[in-house]
Structures are given as C-alpha cells and as structure tokens.
Design an enzyme around this catalytic site. Structure first.
Site, PDB file in Angstrom:
ATOM      1  N   TYR A   1       1.295  -1.093  -0.187  1.00 10.24           N
ATOM      2  CA  TYR A   1       0.000   0.444  -0.111  1.00 10.24           C
ATOM      3  C   TYR A   1       0.984   1.339  -0.369  1.00 10.24           C
ATOM      4  O   TYR A   1       0.332   2.390  -0.228  1.00 10.24           O
ATOM      5  CB  TYR A   1      -0.864  -0.202   0.973  1.00 10.24           C
ATOM      6  CG  TYR A   1      -0.495  -0.080   2.330  1.00 10.24           C
ATOM      7  CD1 TYR A   1      -0.078   1.291   3.236  1.00 10.24           C
ATOM      8  CD2 TYR A   1      -0.258  -1.530   3.026  1.00 10.24           C
ATOM      9  CE1 TYR A   1       0.663   1.142   4.600  1.00 10.24           C
ATOM     10  CE2 TYR A   1      -0.161  -1.122   4.768  1.00 10.24           C
ATOM     11  CZ  TYR A   1       0.687  -0.568   5.174  1.00 10.24           C
ATOM     12  OH  TYR A   1       1.269  -0.499   6.565  1.00 10.24           O
TER      13      TYR A   1
ATOM     14  N   HIS B   1      -5.663 -12.176   9.769  1.00  8.65           N
ATOM     15  CA  HIS B   1      -5.699 -11.842  11.089  1.00  8.65           C
ATOM     16  C   HIS B   1      -6.882 -12.235  11.507  1.00  8.65           C
ATOM     17  O   HIS B   1      -7.106 -13.953  12.224  1.00  8.65           O
ATOM     18  CB  HIS B   1      -5.420 -10.493  11.370  1.00  8.65           C
ATOM     19  CG  HIS B   1      -4.068  -9.691  11.278  1.00  8.65           C
ATOM     20  ND1 HIS B   1      -2.696 -10.911  11.876  1.00  8.65           N
ATOM     21  CD2 HIS B   1      -4.104  -8.958  10.338  1.00  8.65           C
ATOM     22  CE1 HIS B   1      -2.367  -9.453  10.974  1.00  8.65           C
ATOM     23  NE2 HIS B   1      -2.712  -8.423  10.911  1.00  8.65           N
TER      24      HIS B   1
ATOM     25  N   ASP C   1       3.788 -10.637   8.026  1.00  8.38           N
ATOM     26  CA  ASP C   1       3.668  -9.796   7.987  1.00  8.38           C
ATOM     27  C   ASP C   1       4.046  -9.005   8.453  1.00  8.38           C
ATOM     28  O   ASP C   1       4.779  -8.479   7.597  1.00  8.38           O
ATOM     29  CB  ASP C   1       2.100  -9.691   9.160  1.00  8.38           C
ATOM     30  CG  ASP C   1       1.501  -8.705   9.165  1.00  8.38           C
ATOM     31  OD1 ASP C   1       1.655  -7.678   8.497  1.00  8.38           O
ATOM     32  OD2 ASP C   1       0.624  -8.623  10.391  1.00  8.38           O
TER      33      ASP C   1
HETATM   34 ZN   LIG Z   1      -0.505  -6.951   7.779  1.00 12.70          ZN
END
Ligand SMILES: [Zn+2]
Length: 434
Positions: free
Chosen positions: A116, A261, A312
């Site tokens: 992002y 998650h 992550d």
């Molecule tokens: Zn993440």
C-alpha cells in the site's frame, strides 16, 4: 534435467525415505521413493517451500526497534508510518531485496506482498505511478523468491475520516483511480503474479470494497480483518454490522478471498467466512508482537475456513516458528496439546494457492520445483524423528532452497546475494539516520 536425491522427503501422503526427485525446467518431472543416491544429494528432510501469504516488506525495519516502554498496536503504527515516510523506490528496492533474501533463507519460496506504499510523500504520484510496485518486483526477482503483488486499496484514515499526512502516500484518492493504477502494473517475470487487496474496512468504504472485489477477477483478494477489537466496535458504530458482515455484503468474500488475522471474529463471522469458502491468514509472530490476541484458528478450520500463514511485520521471519505458533497458541488457549495434526499445519504453511500459485506446495510430478531441505543433525534437530524435526527446526537449519527449479540457497548461503544481512543493516540504519 536436474536430479536430486533426498534422504527424507515430505510427500503428499507423508514422510518417505531415499527419494529421487527429477526436475525439468521449473517443474518436478518425477518422484520415486526407495532409490539409491544419484544427482545432488540432499541430506536431511526435504519439504515443499513455505508460502508467506502476508508481508509488508518495509515493516522489517521496525524489528528490534520498537520494544522500549509500553505502547500498543496504535503507537507501533506511528513508528511504522515514520519509516514509510522515508522510503522511495530506490531505497525500497534495496530494503525489500534484503527482506526477501531473508525469507528465502528461511525456506519461503513465495511471498504475498500486501502493498500500500504507492506514492511519494504527500500522496504525489511518481512519474511512473507504479514505481513502488516495480521496485518490489525487482527486489523479489533479485532475491530469487516468487512474488504476488497484492495491490492494496487504501482510501480513508478511519471510518469517515480523511487520510492523515502519512496515509496520503497510500491513497489513490478514490477506488476507480486505484483500480486504474493497479491494472496498469504488468509484471514481466514469470515469478511475479498479481492480486488485489482492500487494506481494511477502516481504510476502504463499502462502495470501494465492491470495486476491489470486482477487480480481483479470479485473482486472490486479501483484506486485514478484525485484528483489533477497536475495528469491530468502530465498524458497528459506523455501519451497524461487523467488519466480516460488511465484507460479505460488498461481495468481497469468496473462494479467492483471504481474511488476514481474523483475530476477533464472532461465531456468525466465522459462519460467513466458511459459507464463502474463504481463507484466514494467521500471522502468529506479528500478532503476539503487537499484543493482538489469539485468533480462533481451530474453530475456523472446523467450520471449513482454510488456514494460511504470513510473517506480516517480520518481527520474526521463520516459517517453522509461524506454524508452531499456530499450534502452540491454540494449546495455551485450550489448555490441551495436539490441536492440529502435522498435515493440517503443513497445509497451512505451504498454501501457495492463497496467493495465486496453486501449482506450488507439493513434492509430486507436475508440481512446481520448490524444495527446501532441513538439516537433521543440527544442535536443534539432532535426535528428533525426521518428520517431527519440523517441530524442532528453526530457519537456521535450512540448508538448500530451490525456487522454480533454480538453486537459490545452497549449504545455508544465499547464492544471489553475497551478504543480505549487510544490505539489511545498512538500509535500516539509513532509515533511522538523522
Ligand atoms: Zn498486515
């Protein structure tokens, strides 16, 4: 054709001994157990490569730098934004190359980059609007790992809130502009594929979620889901429903969807994910680093939600640690042992299909030639049963890694980068320099 002989190998029906694996190009041509040594000998246990289904490469720069005092997910996020502010396409290429090299050394042969950090500070587009995506693809190619670039839509700074000064770099302004830019990125390497992502229900309003779902078009579609209880309560206040229900209504949940998650999901949420045949991606080492909580992995799997794993924030990059944590967290929560069997854990650890590589993750004829050999005589693995050594091994025990038929790690050394640790050290120091 190349021939490998594995002392032990993890095949689709379990452990086998003395296995000849013939590789043609990027695929496995044949697998035969009970053979005499020939070709390159792989001492130890050879397994399919691990899939890292959730990565933000630049978060690696926070490792070992956020442990002063107390803090929360939200204060950690401020530190993360400060690092993001300093990256440009050149420095992100160099940092990501080191991060991806660390992943290959840890036995990951593919990574799903939930990307992002699209624009220059202030949200100004680079001359090539996909310069950051191109930098990540080049970093993956030079580190020798498969990459799925999950171009992430990120529009708002919270429910009905404009992005703040940091978040402006992440935003394309509106969903159509995001879709247009993302569609313009055409990777040239066979080892790069694309998918899409919605950052979260905090950052993508419902109408834009529907645009992300449409753009997926059979590719993976990922979304952060209910990592923090605050996301649930804010979503209930803003929309009168849970984040999962919002995603379902927007049409984002389906067999290609991955909920990252899924830590704080309700029984009804789990039902929606199962009904959609979606996956949940657990990131146990990050979730514990951030104090997120323990997600209902066993309940999700029992309901029919497939599990995959990601590192992550890269607080830890170690495929063994990630799947062990899936099991061990469940043990702590349930106060019982053996919550998952080896096959279930291994399926989660090698679920390359979750990021669009269905041909990767099995040692069998026709599958991609992604092989990882684990030493069985190290100080950690010595004495363990070969299959159970996976419960004793760490990333340091990986000796050989083959990605798409190419040797990328041999004898524990990365063959495409002389000193990835020096690259990481120098790039991370530069990000913290005054
Ligand atoms: Zn993440």
């Amino acid at each position: 054709m190349s021939s490998y002989w594995a002392e032990f190998a993890w095949l689709p029906d379990g452990l086998a001994e003395r296995v000849t694996i013939d590789v043609t190009g990027s695929s496995i041509r044949s697998v035969v157990a009970g053979t005499e040594p020939s070709g390159k000998v792989l001492r130890g246990l050879t397994v399919p490569g691990f899939a890292n289904a959730h990565s933000h490469a630049f978060h690696r720069a926070l490792r070992g730098r956020t442990h002063h005092g107390r803090g929360s997910f939200w204060t950690w996020r401020e530190r993360m934004y400060a690092i993001a502010d300093r990256l440009d396409p050149d420095s992100y290429y160099r940092l990501a190359r080191g991060v991806y090299a660390e992943m290959v050394l840890a036995g990951y042969t593919s990574v799903g980059e939930f990307h992002y950090l699209h624009h220059a500070p202030g949200g100004v587009s680079y001359r090539d609007p996909n310069a950051m995506s191109t930098a990540l693809a080049a970093a993956a190619a030079d580190a020798g790992i498969r990459l799925t670039l999950l171009d992430t839509c990120y529009l708002t700074g919270g429910f009905d809130r404009m992005p703040d000064e940091h978040q402006r770099r992440f935003s394309d302004g509106d969903a159509m502009a995001w879709a247009e830019r993302a569609a313009a990125f055409k990777p040239e390497s066979e080892l790069v594929r694309t998918g899409v992502a919605a950052h979260s229900v905090r950052a993508v309003p419902p109408r834009a979620l529907a645009v992300v779902a449409e753009q997926a078009d059979g590719r993976p579609v990922h979304v952060h889901l209910s990592e923090q209880p605050a996301e649930n309560s804010d979503c209930l206040a803003a929309h009168g429903r849970t984040p999962t229900a919002l995603l379902a209504e927007a049409g984002l949940l389906g067999p290609d969807a991955v909920a990252v998650h899924a830590t704080h999901v309700s029984t009804a949420d789990i039902g929606l994910l199962a009904e959609a045949r979606a996956r949940a991606c657990f990131c146990p080492t990050t979730e514990r680093d951030l104090g997120d909580g323990i997600g209902p992995a066993r309940e999700l799997l029992d309901a029919g939600v497939r599990l995959c794993l990601g590192s992550d924030s890269h607080a830890v990059v170690d495929g063994f640690e990630e799947w062990r944590a899936l099991e061990l967290n469940e043990r702590l929560a349930a106060r019982a042992r053996g919550r998952f069997d080896m096959t279930q854990l291994f399926t989660a650890a090698t679920d390359h299909a979750s990021i669009g590589w269905p041909e990767v993750g099995r040692i069998e004829a026709g599958a991609a030639a992604d092989l990882v050999t684990v030493e069985l005589d190290s100080i950690r693995t010595a004495g363990a049963e070969p299959a159970a050594a996976l419960f004793a091994a760490t990333a340091s025990d990986i000796r050989e890694v083959l990605v798409a038929g190419r040797e990328v790690v041999s004898d524990g050394r990365h063959l495409l980068m002389a000193h990835p640790e020096i690259t990481l050290r120098d790039e991370i120091r530069a990000l913290y320099a005054p």
